[in-house]
Design an enzyme around this catalytic site. Structure first.
Site, PDB file in Angstrom:
ATOM      1  CB  SER A 284      -8.131   3.388   2.945  1.00 21.69           C
ATOM      2  OG  SER A 284      -7.248   2.811   3.891  1.00 21.69           O
TER       3      SER A 284
ATOM      4  CE  LYS B 256      -3.843   1.950   2.717  1.00 20.85           C
ATOM      5  NZ  LYS B 256      -4.695   1.731   3.904  1.00 20.85           N
TER       6      LYS B 256
ATOM      7  CB  SER C  14      -8.099   0.310   5.733  1.00 22.31           C
ATOM      8  OG  SER C  14      -8.856   1.492   5.659  1.00 22.31           O
TER       9      SER C  14
HETATM   10  N1  GLN Z   1     -12.874   3.353   6.549  1.00 23.80           N
HETATM   11  C1  GLN Z   1     -12.330   3.799   7.783  1.00 23.80           C
HETATM   12  C2  GLN Z   1     -12.065   5.274   7.729  1.00 23.80           C
HETATM   13  O1  GLN Z   1     -12.505   5.875   6.819  1.00 23.80           O
HETATM   14  C3  GLN Z   1     -11.095   3.025   8.119  1.00 23.80           C
HETATM   15  C4  GLN Z   1      -9.911   3.481   7.390  1.00 23.80           C
HETATM   16  C5  GLN Z   1      -8.712   2.668   7.717  1.00 23.80           C
HETATM   17  O2  GLN Z   1      -8.791   1.607   8.329  1.00 23.80           O
HETATM   18  N2  GLN Z   1      -7.565   3.194   7.347  1.00 23.80           N
HETATM   19  O3  GLN Z   1     -11.473   5.851   8.577  1.00 23.80           O
END
Ligand code: GLN
Length: 480
Positions: A150, A75, A174
């Site tokens: 994400s 990532k 994420s």
């Molecule tokens: N979807 C969650 C957020 O928007 C988690 C994001 C993540 O785990 N980096 O914060």
């Protein structure tokens, strides 16, 4: 295309049936041919990958390397020396890290070859990869839909068979959420299990690196390599690392699985619910013992998470001011330079910085931030109580399968609700895994198992046993 798992590839290379160089070349070729519309990759680390693969030839004892020659995608919020690392943001669009994240060092010392960087929501803020400055990623099962986020790019990279393993990061789901929506395995370890050194910070009390794998055993092997303390991250824990791969060979007879029925009472899509119930039946048939448990405060999980995550994000992102970090946009004065530089953040990042600053401000701190920290403790205590009776906790990973791109962009609250089952594990600092549990109208659904602090081995045991009973259906790319 023959799909090979990470450990299978490793064994082929160790036996001399193929070479790390050949595997690296084939993988780089697959990265280049990955459909542009899926938008899984943002950079290819070709030179670096080839150098790593050829260095393995002169290794004194290659057969000892647990990930010998295994190609891995990473990532783009994880620093890779010499390979552009943007965190999905314009603010870092020209950033070439002078150092490697701890997880990158560990992977390479284990013989892995880093091949590419994957698309993600800006600073990992999102559940759909639509907040990336480099355009949204798309779900290979249905390109009109999200791959999740994400870490969407990493999930696609594994789902489409480009790489057998990929790294993502987790702050609130994420890794597990995109894993579920793309039909691969995703694991978030205990807070402190892996060093965060070189992971671009979002919300430091929640962030952890996580792993995507085509199967449970591969993910277990990768986590085994990453886990362990690191003096450069004071929150990494000096707790012994269990043999995760060995755990995947155990059966689930006698394993106690808690199911929080009230938490799942509403909001779960009926198809996802059916897939989840079928997976519980399958585990019960193998001798697992199911118990109803209560996690009364987890329904405040998304609200609590939002306050904590935005507060920490507003503080962490203060450093991107064009002086200390971030590419500067010149202005007429110092204040103007700050403003122009920080105006390059995307809307979601700006929203979180503003709300985060608000909840931390003198007049509101007690009402929001302190309250959220108190509820966070209650959520954690619910889990402690539950784990006195059960070994792991099962829920669906996400309440629905992949939603359509664009559908939730104008409604951030709907977007945050995609994480309703995942955020509690981050708030409590405990490990969780998502394993594919079937298709609902042609789209993958995930079974989530959550464990005790540093209880990753139990999760790998249960997930692998489940995988043996209900082998995964892998994504088949359209033949063209
Ligand atoms: N979807 C969650 C957020 O928007 C988690 C994001 C993540 O785990 N980096 O914060």
């Amino acid at each position: 295309m023959t799909r090979r798992g990470a450990l299978e590839l490793r064994d082929l290379i160790a036996r001399g049936d193929t070479s790390a160089k050949a595997v690296c070349d084939e993988t780089l070729d697959r990265v280049r041919r990955s459909p542009a519309q899926l938008n899984a990759f943002v950079a290819i680390g070709e030179e670096r990958a080839r150098a790593a693969a050829s260095a393995l030839r002169s290794h004194p004892d290659p057969a000892s390397l647990p990930l010998l020659g295994v190609p891995i995608a990473v990532k783009d919020n994880i620093c890779t020396r010499g390979v552009r690392t943007t965190a999905g943001s314009r603010v870092l669009e020209n950033y070439i890290p002078p150092y490697d994240a701890a997880v990158i060092e560990r992977l390479e010392s284990a013989g892995a070859v880093i091949v590419a960087k994957t698309n993600c929501d800006e600073f990992a803020m999102g559940s759909s990869t639509e907040h990336s400055a480099f355009g949204p990623s798309r779900n290979p099962w249905d390109p009109e839909r999200t791959a999740g986020g994400s870490s969407g790019g990493s999930a696609i990279a594994v789902a489409t068979g480009v790489v057998p393993l990929a790294l993502g990061s987790e702050t609130g789901g994420s890794v597990r959420q995109p894993a579920a929506l793309c039909g691969v395995v995703g694991v978030k370890p205990t807070y402190g299990r892996i060093s965060r050194y070189g992971l671009i910070a979002f919300a430091s009390s929640l962030d952890q690196v996580g792993v995507f794998g085509a199967n449970v055993k591969d993910a277990a092997a990768c986590l085994g390599v990453l886990a362990g303390p690191d003096p450069r991250d004071a929150t990494s824990a000096p707790v012994a690392v269990e043999d995760y791969v060995a755990a995947t060979t155990q059966e689930v007879g006698g394993l106690r699985i808690g199911v929080p029925h009230t938490l799942m009472a509403d909001g779960v899509d009926p198809g996802v619910r059916e897939a989840f119930d079928a997976s519980l039946d399958a585990l019960r048939a193998q001798g697992a013992i199911l118990e109803d448990i209560d996690l009364p405060h987890s329904r405040y999980g998304t609200a609590t998470y939002a306050v904590v995550v935005m507060a920490e994000a507003s503080s962490n992102l203060g450093r991107f001011d064009g002086v200390r970090y971030g590419s500067r946009v010149e202005g007429e004065s110092l204040a103007d330079m700050y403003a122009r530089t920080r105006a390059r953040f995307g809307d979601e990042v700006k929203r979180r910085i503003m709300i985060g600053t608000y909840v931390l401000s003198a007049g509101y701190y007690d009402a929001y931030y302190r309250k959220a920290q108190q509820v966070r403790m209650l959520i954690r205590q619910d889990f402690e109580r539950a784990f006195e009776r059960v070994d792991v906790i099962a829920t669906p990973t996400t309440p629905t399968t992949a939603f359509k791109l664009g559908e939730r962009l104008q409604d951030p609250v709907q977007m945050y609700l995609a994480d309703v089952f995942t955020v509690s594990a981050n708030l409590a600092g405990i490990p969780a895994i998502s394993v594919p549990c079937g298709l609902v109208e042609g789209l993958p659904a995930g079974l989530q198992l959550t464990g005790r602090p540093f209880g990753e081995a139990a999760l790998f045991r249960a997930a692998a046993a489940y995988e043996r009973i209900r082998p995964l259906k892998v994504f088949e790319p359209p033949t063209s």
